[in-house]
Scaffold this motif. Structure first.
Motif, PDB file in Angstrom:
ATOM      1  N   ARG A  95      32.016  52.401  35.271  1.00  0.00           N
ATOM      2  CA  ARG A  95      32.885  51.477  34.527  1.00  0.00           C
ATOM      3  C   ARG A  95      33.227  50.249  35.360  1.00  0.00           C
ATOM      4  NH1 ARG A  95      38.122  52.168  35.125  1.00  0.00           N
ATOM      5  NH2 ARG A  95      39.420  50.658  34.101  1.00  0.00           N
ATOM      6  N   ILE A  96      33.561  50.439  36.634  1.00  0.00           N
ATOM      7  CA  ILE A  96      33.865  49.307  37.510  1.00  0.00           C
ATOM      8  C   ILE A  96      32.633  48.423  37.682  1.00  0.00           C
ATOM      9  CG2 ILE A  96      34.420  48.657  39.890  1.00  0.00           C
ATOM     10  CD1 ILE A  96      36.283  51.027  39.996  1.00  0.00           C
ATOM     11  N   ALA A  97      31.460  49.035  37.867  1.00  0.00           N
ATOM     12  CA  ALA A  97      30.234  48.252  38.040  1.00  0.00           C
ATOM     13  C   ALA A  97      29.911  47.453  36.777  1.00  0.00           C
ATOM     14  CB  ALA A  97      29.068  49.171  38.393  1.00  0.00           C
ATOM     15  N   TYR A  98      30.121  48.036  35.614  1.00  0.00           N
ATOM     16  CA  TYR A  98      29.853  47.340  34.353  1.00  0.00           C
ATOM     17  C   TYR A  98      30.801  46.160  34.171  1.00  0.00           C
ATOM     18  CZ  TYR A  98      29.564  46.384  29.383  1.00  0.00           C
ATOM     19  OH  TYR A  98      29.434  45.751  28.178  1.00  0.00           O
ATOM     20  N   TYR A  99      32.093  46.380  34.422  1.00  0.00           N
ATOM     21  CA  TYR A  99      33.062  45.292  34.261  1.00  0.00           C
ATOM     22  C   TYR A  99      32.844  44.190  35.297  1.00  0.00           C
ATOM     23  CZ  TYR A  99      35.778  47.945  30.843  1.00  0.00           C
ATOM     24  OH  TYR A  99      36.191  48.621  29.729  1.00  0.00           O
ATOM     25  N   ALA A 100      32.445  44.555  36.523  1.00  0.00           N
ATOM     26  CA  ALA A 100      32.152  43.539  37.542  1.00  0.00           C
ATOM     27  C   ALA A 100      30.911  42.746  37.156  1.00  0.00           C
ATOM     28  CB  ALA A 100      31.964  44.204  38.906  1.00  0.00           C
ATOM     29  N   PHE A 101      29.929  43.413  36.588  1.00  0.00           N
ATOM     30  CA  PHE A 101      28.711  42.731  36.148  1.00  0.00           C
ATOM     31  C   PHE A 101      29.014  41.749  35.027  1.00  0.00           C
ATOM     32  CE2 PHE A 101      25.071  42.619  33.193  1.00  0.00           C
ATOM     33  CZ  PHE A 101      24.147  42.011  34.024  1.00  0.00           C
ATOM     34  N   LYS A 102      29.879  42.142  34.107  1.00  0.00           N
ATOM     35  CA  LYS A 102      30.254  41.273  32.990  1.00  0.00           C
ATOM     36  C   LYS A 102      31.210  40.165  33.426  1.00  0.00           C
ATOM     37  CE  LYS A 102      28.188  42.796  29.349  1.00  0.00           C
ATOM     38  NZ  LYS A 102      27.333  41.945  28.551  1.00  0.00           N
ATOM     39  N   GLY A 103      31.830  40.287  34.603  1.00  0.00           N
ATOM     40  CA  GLY A 103      32.705  39.251  35.124  1.00  0.00           C
ATOM     41  C   GLY A 103      34.132  39.312  34.619  1.00  0.00           C
ATOM     42  N   TYR A 104      34.607  40.501  34.251  1.00  0.00           N
ATOM     43  CA  TYR A 104      35.986  40.639  33.786  1.00  0.00           C
ATOM     44  C   TYR A 104      36.953  40.374  34.938  1.00  0.00           C
ATOM     45  CZ  TYR A 104      34.435  42.807  29.404  1.00  0.00           C
ATOM     46  OH  TYR A 104      33.867  43.041  28.197  1.00  0.00           O
ATOM     47  N   GLU A 105      38.104  39.824  34.599  1.00  0.00           N
ATOM     48  CA  GLU A 105      39.141  39.514  35.583  1.00  0.00           C
ATOM     49  C   GLU A 105      39.661  40.792  36.239  1.00  0.00           C
ATOM     50  OE1 GLU A 105      41.723  36.668  37.392  1.00  0.00           O
ATOM     51  OE2 GLU A 105      40.334  36.216  35.778  1.00  0.00           O
ATOM     52  N   GLY A 106      39.730  40.807  37.562  1.00  0.00           N
ATOM     53  CA  GLY A 106      40.284  41.942  38.291  1.00  0.00           C
ATOM     54  C   GLY A 106      39.267  42.996  38.689  1.00  0.00           C
ATOM     55  N   TYR A 107      38.002  42.826  38.317  1.00  0.00           N
ATOM     56  CA  TYR A 107      36.963  43.793  38.676  1.00  0.00           C
ATOM     57  C   TYR A 107      35.949  43.107  39.576  1.00  0.00           C
ATOM     58  CZ  TYR A 107      38.830  46.833  35.093  1.00  0.00           C
ATOM     59  OH  TYR A 107      39.654  47.630  34.346  1.00  0.00           O
ATOM     60  N   SER A 108      35.578  43.784  40.655  1.00  0.00           N
ATOM     61  CA  SER A 108      34.636  43.223  41.614  1.00  0.00           C
ATOM     62  C   SER A 108      33.779  44.341  42.187  1.00  0.00           C
ATOM     63  CB  SER A 108      35.407  42.523  42.740  1.00  0.00           C
ATOM     64  OG  SER A 108      34.526  42.137  43.753  1.00  0.00           O
ATOM     65  N   TYR A 109      32.623  43.949  42.705  1.00  0.00           N
ATOM     66  CA  TYR A 109      31.764  44.926  43.363  1.00  0.00           C
ATOM     67  C   TYR A 109      32.390  45.421  44.667  1.00  0.00           C
ATOM     68  CZ  TYR A 109      27.981  43.766  40.158  1.00  0.00           C
ATOM     69  OH  TYR A 109      27.218  43.596  39.040  1.00  0.00           O
ATOM     70  N   ASP A 110      33.392  44.709  45.165  1.00  0.00           N
ATOM     71  CA  ASP A 110      34.084  45.160  46.375  1.00  0.00           C
ATOM     72  C   ASP A 110      34.860  46.449  46.149  1.00  0.00           C
ATOM     73  OD1 ASP A 110      33.176  43.005  47.842  1.00  0.00           O
ATOM     74  OD2 ASP A 110      34.930  41.770  47.365  1.00  0.00           O
ATOM     75  N   ASP A 111      35.152  46.784  44.895  1.00  0.00           N
ATOM     76  CA  ASP A 111      35.896  48.005  44.576  1.00  0.00           C
ATOM     77  C   ASP A 111      35.027  49.261  44.640  1.00  0.00           C
ATOM     78  OD1 ASP A 111      38.106  46.425  44.132  1.00  0.00           O
ATOM     79  OD2 ASP A 111      37.693  46.221  41.984  1.00  0.00           O
ATOM     80  N   ILE A 112      33.716  49.082  44.754  1.00  0.00           N
ATOM     81  CA  ILE A 112      32.788  50.216  44.822  1.00  0.00           C
ATOM     82  C   ILE A 112      32.407  50.414  46.293  1.00  0.00           C
ATOM     83  CG2 ILE A 112      30.553  51.120  44.091  1.00  0.00           C
ATOM     84  CD1 ILE A 112      30.760  49.277  41.652  1.00  0.00           C
ATOM     85  N   PRO A 113      32.603  51.611  46.847  1.00  0.00           N
ATOM     86  CA  PRO A 113      32.261  51.824  48.262  1.00  0.00           C
ATOM     87  C   PRO A 113      30.752  51.789  48.462  1.00  0.00           C
ATOM     88  CG  PRO A 113      32.897  53.892  47.243  1.00  0.00           C
ATOM     89  CD  PRO A 113      33.141  52.823  46.221  1.00  0.00           C
ATOM     90  N   GLU A 114      30.331  51.184  49.596  1.00  0.00           N
ATOM     91  CA  GLU A 114      28.911  51.110  49.930  1.00  0.00           C
ATOM     92  C   GLU A 114      28.552  52.266  50.853  1.00  0.00           C
ATOM     93  OE1 GLU A 114      26.965  47.470  50.922  1.00  0.00           O
ATOM     94  OE2 GLU A 114      28.737  46.349  50.295  1.00  0.00           O
ATOM     95  N   PHE A 115      27.304  52.652  50.796  1.00  0.00           N
ATOM     96  CA  PHE A 115      26.812  53.749  51.636  1.00  0.00           C
ATOM     97  C   PHE A 115      25.708  53.234  52.551  1.00  0.00           C
ATOM     98  CE2 PHE A 115      28.200  55.733  47.632  1.00  0.00           C
ATOM     99  CZ  PHE A 115      29.235  56.479  48.136  1.00  0.00           C
ATOM    100  N   ASP A 116      26.083  52.403  53.544  1.00  0.00           N
ATOM    101  CA  ASP A 116      25.082  51.858  54.468  1.00  0.00           C
ATOM    102  C   ASP A 116      25.144  52.540  55.793  1.00  0.00           C
ATOM    103  OD1 ASP A 116      24.022  50.092  52.696  1.00  0.00           O
ATOM    104  OD2 ASP A 116      25.287  48.426  53.332  1.00  0.00           O
TER     105      ASP A 116
END
Length: 116
Positions: A95-116
């Motif tokens: 859900r967070i990734a979808y809203y960040a992709f669509k550009g909704y206010e308050g959602y960003s890819y920074d909210d998803i933890p990375e596994f590097d």
């Protein structure tokens, strides 16, 4: 056109005294954060968790309702619990990734933890 500069002779090298200007060398663009990159590995993991969790929840619900006759009925609850444990974080991050992709206010890819 460049402003005139005062040339000061300091021995073997010539130094130019800079004139005072209103430009301090900074631009507003350098202080803006670049757009975050999408964490594709984390999004794929969330999609996998969401998909497998959905399948396990559906199978567990069908086993619980008796639509699918289970030879060992004691396996119904673990299937439901594991399905819920996989579905909840998967659905949240998808859900967070979808809203960040669509550009909704308050959602960003920074909210998803990375596994590097």
């Amino acid at each position: 056109m460049m402003p005139k500069r005062l040339v000061v002779d300091g021995g073997s090298a010539k130094y130019h005294k800079l004139t005072k200007s209103s430009d301090d060398g900074y631009i507003d663009l350098q202080f803006q954060r670049p757009p975050p990159k999408a964490p594709y590995k984390a999004i794929m993991l969330a999609t996998l968790l969401f998909s497998i969790g959905t399948v396990l929840l559906v199978v567990g619900a069908l086993l619980l309702s008796g639509y699918i006759s289970a030879e060992y009925s004691d396996r119904t609850w673990p299937v439901l619990i594991i399905g819920a444990l996989m579905f909840i974080p998967g659905a949240y991050h998808v859900r967070i990734a979808y809203y960040a992709f669509k550009g909704y206010e308050g959602y960003s890819y920074d909210d998803i933890p990375e596994f590097d």
